[in-house]
Design a protein around this motif. Structure first.
Motif, PDB file in Angstrom:
ATOM      1  N   ALA A 780       0.836  -1.203   0.000  1.00 50.78           N
ATOM      2  CA  ALA A 780       0.000   0.000   0.000  1.00 50.78           C
ATOM      3  C   ALA A 780       0.868   1.248   0.000  1.00 50.78           C
ATOM      4  N   ASP A 781       1.909   1.228   0.838  1.00 46.74           N
ATOM      5  CA  ASP A 781       2.798   2.399   0.863  1.00 46.74           C
ATOM      6  C   ASP A 781       3.512   2.570  -0.477  1.00 46.74           C
ATOM      7  N   ALA A 782       4.000   1.449  -1.017  1.00 48.53           N
ATOM      8  CA  ALA A 782       4.714   1.541  -2.302  1.00 48.53           C
ATOM      9  C   ALA A 782       3.801   2.005  -3.437  1.00 48.53           C
ATOM     10  N   MET A 783       2.586   1.527  -3.429  1.00 48.25           N
ATOM     11  CA  MET A 783       1.666   1.934  -4.502  1.00 48.25           C
ATOM     12  C   MET A 783       1.344   3.414  -4.419  1.00 48.25           C
ATOM     13  N   GLU A 784       1.256   3.865  -3.200  1.00 43.85           N
ATOM     14  CA  GLU A 784       0.954   5.290  -3.051  1.00 43.85           C
ATOM     15  C   GLU A 784       2.108   6.131  -3.587  1.00 43.85           C
ATOM     16  N   ARG A 785       3.345   5.681  -3.309  1.00 43.51           N
ATOM     17  CA  ARG A 785       4.497   6.428  -3.813  1.00 43.51           C
ATOM     18  C   ARG A 785       4.567   6.338  -5.350  1.00 43.51           C
ATOM     19  N   ALA A 786       4.337   5.128  -5.844  1.00 34.75           N
ATOM     20  CA  ALA A 786       4.396   4.960  -7.312  1.00 34.75           C
ATOM     21  C   ALA A 786       3.318   5.771  -8.031  1.00 34.75           C
ATOM     22  N   LEU A 787       2.163   5.787  -7.407  1.00 33.40           N
ATOM     23  CA  LEU A 787       1.083   6.559  -8.031  1.00 33.40           C
ATOM     24  C   LEU A 787       1.425   8.034  -8.090  1.00 33.40           C
ATOM     25  N   HIS A 788       2.074   8.457  -7.078  1.00 31.07           N
ATOM     26  CA  HIS A 788       2.460   9.875  -7.056  1.00 31.07           C
ATOM     27  C   HIS A 788       3.533  10.171  -8.102  1.00 31.07           C
ATOM     28  N   GLU A 789       4.463   9.216  -8.178  1.00 27.81           N
ATOM     29  CA  GLU A 789       5.519   9.443  -9.177  1.00 27.81           C
ATOM     30  C   GLU A 789       4.968   9.365 -10.600  1.00 27.81           C
ATOM     31  N   GLN A 790       4.097   8.389 -10.839  1.00 30.31           N
ATOM     32  CA  GLN A 790       3.581   8.224 -12.217  1.00 30.31           C
ATOM     33  C   GLN A 790       2.578   9.301 -12.578  1.00 30.31           C
ATOM     34  N   PHE A 791       1.746   9.585 -11.664  1.00 33.43           N
ATOM     35  CA  PHE A 791       0.713  10.604 -11.936  1.00 33.43           C
ATOM     36  C   PHE A 791       0.799  11.686 -10.868  1.00 33.43           C
ATOM     37  N   PRO A 792       1.552  12.694 -11.117  1.00 31.53           N
ATOM     38  CA  PRO A 792       1.647  13.770 -10.091  1.00 31.53           C
ATOM     39  C   PRO A 792       0.272  14.349  -9.759  1.00 31.53           C
ATOM     40  N   ASP A 793      -0.603  14.277 -10.751  1.00 38.25           N
ATOM     41  CA  ASP A 793      -1.956  14.801 -10.506  1.00 38.25           C
ATOM     42  C   ASP A 793      -2.912  13.683 -10.125  1.00 38.25           C
TER      43      ASP A 793
END
Lengths: 1063, 465
Positions: A780-793
């Protein structure tokens, strides 16, 4: 119309030549030598009637070389008594003047008058230019030349082809020189038409060549039509493709838009949903995390320790059992160890045994080779394959005896041939003797030879005397002529001596019978006797009184007489004649010797023949001896024909091969026996151990050795195990205690883990859940970081997605849906590409078809070709129609004009030939347009074709009669004069008389003008036909001047071109 | 303009009206364009050039409409040959008509017997311009109102087409009568009985001038007969514009279209505009009887051509012919650019007949002439030996008692004696199957022209003829 007067001022060679009051004569004769101007007069008369032809003085053949104009005038008396006077002149242009005198009631005069109303007597002169006189009527100049002006050249000298041409011209409808014959015309038309088109498939006509092109174009048109239809189809196909491509492109665009929106929002939405789920799941399983961080490793370590201790315990237990089992030997090993020595001995002999087996194989191959060699050689000697008994017989055959018999045959076989050679030699000797015998002259010949030899000897003696006399005469003429006396006395002294010597020789010759050399002296002696008698009988006084010259002369005469008797010439010597005679007489002398030689030779031939028979018997006996010795064997008959040394050698060689084969067989048996003994020994050993072997005992030698080694190893291992057993049992007790402690610790830890597994209470599952709960939190933590990196918005997208979901939009494409959509897009794009490719291919095909020859173009070529064909067909049909018209006209001509012409011609011919030839006929042959002229003789039943071999004179008379008839047919109201230029020269006397009579009769109807160089004919015509003779001036004499001579010789010959009607 | 009985001569065209009445209906009338119809020519290269010339003439036609700013272009049938029309030509036609449509010029095309309006025909499947274009394909008379640029009606065109190639119905009788004061023009592809040369064309929609006159139209734009002619006797002016370009040697003279002005009142005026860049001409060689050899013959043919070309130039001296490919009209350039298809028919007496009767020499002479006259625009010279013969004096032999005289008599009899003609007819004819006796007689008699001289040629010896 009759020529009444003429005046030639200048016309060719004729100058100032005139004649008057001619109309009253039935026949007018112009007599002149060659080149006097007879033909010129004929041309003058035609010119007066028809005008100048040609009308150009420079081109006119009768233009005087003096440069003067052609000029002359003539007067004609017409049938109604009126007169026509015409004057013509050709200077630069032709001039003509006509005057009519008398009662002009006839048509001719009326036509000649321009006003057309001159019916009264008048004398008016008017210009007529170069026009013909109207009174000539329908007779054109060509008619006149053909039928009224007859030249010998037109009737004579016709070959077969020319004769037929004349026939066609006279009877085939084209009688004018200016006309081609109908046959020629139609043949030409037919040929031209046939070149263009034919109804049959024959020939390479122009129409056919064009038709070939037409068919090619028609085929090309079919192809062009197919292309045109294909283009129409392509147009439809292209339109369909375009519509299809447009629809597909629209569909593809819609799918791509949908996929793009989903791909933009859906990842963010799904990420947020997954993070939330993970955290919720982790809290449910692991509220508090009090377990070691590496719980799995810890559990594994505990289990591995327990497992290792259990394995150590089990291994020790196994080792103890193994050592206890290995300490005891098996029964089989014990038995093998009991026969160890026997096995080692057997293994030691295995190598020798193998060598023996190889040696046996080698012996077998060698024996097979010898067997093959024997079979090959035996096939050359024997007629059949030898069996065992025959081979035994061959081995025991007595070769020494055979060698002796063969030697005997070898010696005897050539004796007959040698005897035959002797027979031939003896026969040749007989033949030679017979030839010599035949060369002996017969009795008559012998007598003649002897008589001739006597004469030759006498001649020789006389010539010797004559030579001596000649020397004496020469000597007497010398100054010392006194020496002649002793010589003459000496000669008289020698004569009796020679006489006696000769008589002796003759006697000796007769006594020896002529068979020896004395025979040669016979004739000589006879000659000497005769000479001696002659000498002795001469009286000395007479000798003294006879001069040497007279004696020499007498001797010479005698010699000449003898030579004449012998047939010798002066140059032949007596010696040269004596040689052959003496040789022939020598043959006669050798006759007895030749007879003896012949008898002896014949006897020798008989002896030799007998010897041949003896030798042949000896040879056959020797051959039978050899054959008898070999009869125990099936020797090939061909070899028995010549049983020589080669047969002996072959048999000897075969016996050697048999010996070798026997040796090899014995050796093989010995080796095989040793091998069998070894194998029996091994078999007994195996039987004692109760072992089953895969092959024989010797083949299993290595197996025996392996078994022995195994038994020895087992013995060593049993000794070692007995020593190790006590230590192993102590170690086993210690391992059992350590395993019990480790199993207790593992049980407590597994119970804690089992509590995490709600369902199965399994420690492994509990451990997995522990790891899963911890992983969920990390994910969950990693996905949240990846989502932020992939989609800043991602937060905004998440809000947008939630809003869209709330609005009912389906963003959440399942994977299957997405894959299906993508696949659909790809398929649609691929389909679109295929459609575009197909469209391009169709466009290419259409472009290719458009680039090819169009239907319009082919049709243009076809139309042009069709027009050419049509034009060509019209040309052909026009030619064919014209040919038919000419044939029809030819037919009509014959129907119109031939019957009266032939009738009149028959009458004329009958008159000329004294009724010998009575009728002229025309018969149409099978070949259209080729009629043939026939004449019928009074005494023949069938007419004869008017060609070869009829005489030239008759053919000329026939043509003459035909032309007279045609002239009668062609004439109008005024019969024109008939001009005959020496046409009667080839007629015989009788027919000339008939001709003169006919001309006289003809002259009553029309004026006849005869041009001739024969004075006799002129006189005959004058006396018998009442002709008036005009003499032409003699031709100009030849002068020294070449130009003058030429002018005088040929003043009127055509200088620039031949006469118009020269043919 | 000419009468109904005579084809319109190539007279100098009238000058374009400097100031036509403001409300006059002005249009260009053409017919029988026959695009992609075959040109009767044996030479492939020349045929290709003729094909290009056909397109160029059509382009000039469009240029004429644009230059003259007419209201309409009326095509009276046979715009193309249905079965042979290539797609390149189809695209070309559509492109040209699109130009006219874009320029506000109405195009009315009546289907003819060669481009029928049937559903299977090419005309029905072509992508015609969608505005200002009317295809009249059926029998039913169709009315097309022609408007000017300002939208006012300047005329009405009533036309009929052909759905079938063999249309033998008199469809002229189907046309409604004229009404109103707007000029009415009939558009029809038909064979008018009074037309010159109509027998060379099939009887498509046969009618008479009376049928046309009964309608009361101001002008009849006719097509089908390829010879340009007009009829004006006691009725409306009816014109055949002739073909746009000649396709056969018989279609000689200038070819093009008619520029027609139909005022509300007053006489209808027509102007012929030569548009074809290729002229087919059949030359007659002057003084054939005195030509002694082929070189003299060559010179005479050249002279005859130059005379014909000079006459053509004078005819076009004042003609404002449109130039090729939209270039400004220039008569001189057009005449200079004129191409010629020459056919020389040799018939009659000639001393060089022997040489002229040889096909190989004739072909060689034609090639030489083509090469010599090529700089003057001659594409092809074709020499036709149509009964040339060496000089023969016939009269002096008539009635003479010889075969030639009798041959002349037989030939004279053949002209009137059917029985004799039948008896002398060759058993097999190359140009006639002979099944129809009357046709065979007519064919045979057509061969008799000049045959008497030919008889003299074969029967009279040359040196003495």
């Amino acid at each position: 119309m009759r020529l009444d007067r003429f005046e030639i001022e200048t016309f060719g060679a004729l100058e100032n030549f005139r004649g008057e009051n001619l109309a009253g004569y039935p026949v007018l004769v112009l007599l002149g030598d060659n080149e006097a101007g007879k033909s010129t007069f004929l041309e003058f008369l035609a010119t007066m009637l028809y005008g100048f032809a040609p009308a150009d003085r420079a081109a006119h053949p009768y233009a005087p070389w003096s440069g003067a104009p052609l000029s002359g005038r003539a007067g004609f008396t017409l049938a109604d008594g009126s007169s026509v006077a015409v004057t013509r002149r050709l200077r630069h242009t032709p001039e003509g003047a006509l005057s009519v005198t008398g009662i002009a009631s006839g048509d001719a005069v009326a036509q000649d008058n321009d006003a057309g109303n001159a019916t009264a007597a008048c004398s008016a002169e008017r210009s007529i230019g170069n026009r013909p006189l109207d009174c000539v009527g329908p007779v054109t100049r060509a008619h006149f030349d053909s039928f009224h002006a007859l030249r010998l050249s037109g009737l004579a000298g016709l070959d077969e082809a020319a004769w037929k041409a004349v026939e066609e011209r006279l009877l085939g409808g084209c009688h004018l020189p200016a006309l081609n014959t109908a046959r020629e015309a139609t043949a030409g038309l037919d040929a031209r038409a046939a070149e263009l088109w034919r109804s049959t498939p024959r020939g390479n006509t122009r129409h056919r060549r064009l038709s070939v092109n037409l068919r090619r174009l028609q085929r090309e048109r079919a192809g062009a039509a197919v292309r045109q239809r294909r283009q129409l189809l392509l147009r439809e196909l292209l339109a369909g493709k375009a519509w299809h491509i447009a629809g597909t492109q629209e569909q593809l665009q819609e799918m791509r838009s949908r996929l793009q929106r989903a791909e933009r929002l859906l990842p963010v939405l799904r990420g947020l949903q997954e993070i939330e789920v993970l955290r919720k799941q982790s809290a449910q399983r692991l509220a508090v995390d009090d377990l070691p961080e590496n719980s799995a490793t810890h559990l594994t370590t505990l289990r591995a320790t327990v497992k290792e201790q259990r394995a150590t315990e089990a291994r020790l237990d196994g080792d103890i059992a193994n050592h206890e089992r290995r300490a005891t030997l098996s029964l089989q090993d014990t038995s093998i160890l009991g026969v160890e020595q026997e096995i080692r001995a057997l293994v030691g002999e295995a190598a020798v045994h193998n060598q023996d087996l190889v040696h046996i194989n080698d012996l077998d191959r060698a024996r097979d080779a010898q067997e093959a060699l024997f079979a090959e050689r035996a096939a050359q000697v024997f007629s059949v394959r030898l069996d065992g008994s025959q081979r035994e017989t061959l081995s025991r055959l007595g070769m020494a005896e055979l060698a002796a018999r063969v030697k005997l045959w070898e010696d005897a076989r050539r004796l007959p041939e040698l005897a035959q050679d002797e027979v031939r030699q003896a026969k040749e000797a007989v033949h030679v003797c017979e030839l010599d015998f035949e060369a002996i002259p017969n009795i008559d010949a012998e007598k003649k030879l002897r008589a001739r030899e006597v004469l030759l000897r006498e001649l020789q003696g006389r010539e010797d005397v004559l030579n001596a006399l000649k020397k004496d005469i020469e000597a007497s003429k010398a100054p010392n002529a006194k020496k002649d006396k002793p010589k003459g006395a000496g000669r008289r002294l020698l004569a009796p001596i020679g006489l006696f010597a000769a008589a002796g020789a003759l006697l000796a010759s007769l006594l020896t019978g002529g068979s020896t050399s004395w025979a040669m002296l016979g004739p000589v002696a006879a000659a000497l006797v005769v000479a001696g008698v002659v000498v002795l009988r001469r009286k000395p006084v007479a000798v003294a009184l006879m001069p040497d010259e007279a004696r020499a002369k007498a001797q010479g005469d005698e010699c000449t007489k003898l030579r004449t008797q012998l047939g010798l010439h002066e140059f032949e010597t007596v010696e040269s004649q004596l040689g052959p005679s003496q040789q022939a007489l020598a043959h006669v002398a050798a006759r007895p010797e030749l007879e003896r030689r012949l008898v002896s030779a014949r006897q020798r031939v008989e002896d030799c023949v007998k010897r041949v028979s003896v030798k042949i018997a000896e040879r056959d006996k020797a051959h039978a001896s050899v054959t008898q010795h070999l009869q125990v064997l099936p020797i090939a008959p061909s070899r028995l024909e010549q049983p020589g040394q080669d047969l002996f050698n072959d048999i000897e060689e075969l016996r050697g091969v048999l010996r070798e084969m026997t040796r090899l067989l014995g050796e093989r048996e010995a080796v095989a026996r040793r091998a069998r003994e070894r194998e029996a020994r091994g078999g007994r050993l195996a039987e004692s151990l109760e072992m089953s072997l895969p092959g024989n005992a010797m083949d299993s030698a290595t197996l025996w050795l392996d078994r022995l080694q195994t038994a020895l190893s087992a013995k060593r291992r049993a000794e070692e195990s007995s020593k190790a057993l006590p230590g192993l049992r102590e170690n086993f007790r210690e391992a059992t205690e350590r395993r019990a402690l480790s199993e207790q610790e593992l049980g407590l830890f597994e119970k804690r883990l089992s509590q995490l597994d709600f369902e199965g209470k399994s420690p492994e599952a509990g451990l997995r859940w522990l790891e899963q709960a911890r992983t969920w939190l990390k994910d969950a933590d990693a996905m949240e970081r990846a989502l932020h990196e992939q989609f800043p918005d991602w937060k905004e997208r998440g809000d947008e997605a939630r809003t869209a979901l709330a609005a009912g939009e389906t963003l959440d494409l399942s994977t299957e849906q997405r894959v299906a959509l993508v696949r659909n897009i790809e398929q649609t794009a691929a389909g679109l590409a295929t459609l575009c490719e197909e469209q391009a291919a169709l466009q290419v095909e259409r472009a290719q078809l458009s680039a090819q020859r169009s239907l319009c173009d082919v049709d243009g070529a076809l139309a042009a070709l069709a027009e050419q064909l049509q034009t060509l067909a019209r040309r052909h049909d026009r030619l064919a129609l014209l040919a038919a018209v000419v044939r029809e006209a030819d037919l009509r001509y014959r129907e119109l004009y031939q019957p009266p012409v032939l009738k009149a011609a028959s009458a004329h011919l009958s008159a000329i030939t004294g009724e010998r030839w009575e009728r002229v006929e025309v018969e149409r042959t099978a070949e259209a347009g080729a009629p043939r002229l026939f004449v019928k003789r009074a005494d023949l039943s069938q007419p004869v074709e008017a060609g070869q071999p009829l005489s030239r004179g008759l053919r000329e008379q026939l043509q003459f009669a035909l032309r007279l008839a045609l002239a009668d047919q062609m004439d109008g109201a005024q019969p024109l004069p008939l001009v005959l230029d020496d046409v009667l020269v080839n007629w015989d006397a009788s027919r000339s008389q008939q001709g003169v009579a006919m001309l006289k009769a003809l002259g009553a109807r029309r004026q006849v003008v005869v041009l001739t160089c024969h004075a006799g004919l002129a006189e005959a015509l004058a006396s018998r036909a009442g002709a008036h003779v005009l003499k032409l001036p003699a031709p100009a004499a030849v002068t020294g001047n070449p130009s003058a001579r030429t002018e005088a010789k040929t003043p009127a010959k055509p200088a620039r071109k031949p006469q118009p009607n020269a043919s | 303009m000419s009468t109904a009985s005579n084809p319109a001569p190539l007279a100098a065209p009238q000058a374009a009206p400097q100031s036509a009445p403001a409300n006059a209906f002005r249009f260009v009338h053409c017919a029988d364009v026959h695009l992609d119809s075959p040109f009767l020519c044996a030479n492939d290269d020349v045929r290709a050039r003729l094909h290009d010339a056909g397109r160029a003439a059509f382009r000039r036609l469009v240029e004429l409409c644009l230059t003259e700013r007419v209201h309409a272009l009326l095509v009276a049938g046979d715009l193309f040959s249905d079965e042979r029309l290539t797609f390149a030509t189809e695209d070309f036609v559509l492109e040209q008509f699109t130009r006219l449509s874009a320029a506000g010029i109405h195009v009315v095309v009546a289907c003819g017997n060669h481009d029928t309006g049937s559903s299977e025909g090419r005309a029905a499947r072509m992508a015609w311009p969608t505005s200002r274009f009317t295809l009249i394909s059926g029998h039913e008379p169709q009315e097309v109102t022609i408007t000017a640029a300002d939208g006012s009606t300047v005329g009405r065109v009533i036309g009929c087409g052909h759905a079938e190639a063999n249309d033998t119905e008199n469809i002229a009788a189907l046309f409604p009568a004229a009404s109103g004061n707007v000029p009415t023009v009939g558009l029809l592809h038909a064979r008018v009985a009074e037309a010159v040369g109509m027998q060379r064309h099939p009887a498509v929609a046969p009618c008479t001038l009376a049928d046309l006159a009964a309608t009361g139209y101001r002008y009849w734009a006719l097509g089908h007969v390829h010879t340009r002619q007009s009829f004006e006797a006691a009725g409306p002016l009816a014109c055949y514009s002739g073909t746009l370009i000649g396709h056969r040697p018989e279609e000689t003279g200038a070819h093009g279209a008619l520029l027609v002005t139909v005022p509300r009142s007053g006489a209808v005026t027509t102007e012929f505009r030569a548009l074809a860049g290729v002229r087919w001409e059949t030359l007659q060689v002057p003084g054939l009887a005195s030509i002694a050899d082929l070189s003299a013959m060559r010179a005479s043919i050249r002279e005859a051509f130059y005379r014909s070309a000079a006459a053509d130039a004078s005819v076009h001296a004042d003609c404002d012919a449109p130039a090729d490919r939209g270039a400004p009209a220039d008569t001189g350039a057009h005449v200079a650019a004129m191409r010629w298809m020459l056919r020389v028919e040799l018939s009659g007496s000639c001393p060089a007949a022997g040489e002229l009767q040889r096909d190989d020499l004739l072909e060689e002479l034609a090639e030489q002439l083509t090469a010599e006259l090529e700089p003057d625009g001659v594409l092809s010279v074709e020499l036709i030996e149509a009964g040339v013969h060496r000089p023969v004096e016939l009269d002096s032999h008539r009635g003479q008692p010889h075969v030639f005289g009798l041959s002349l008599a037989v030939l004279d009899a053949l002209a009137v004696d059917d029985e004799l003609l039948a008896s002398l007819a060759p058993a097999t004819l190359a140009g006639c199957d002979g099944t129809d006796a009357a046709a065979k007689r007519a064919y045979l008699r057509s061969l008799l022209t000049g045959i008497d001289s030919a008889a003299g040629e074969v029967l009279l010896k040359e040196t003495l003829a």
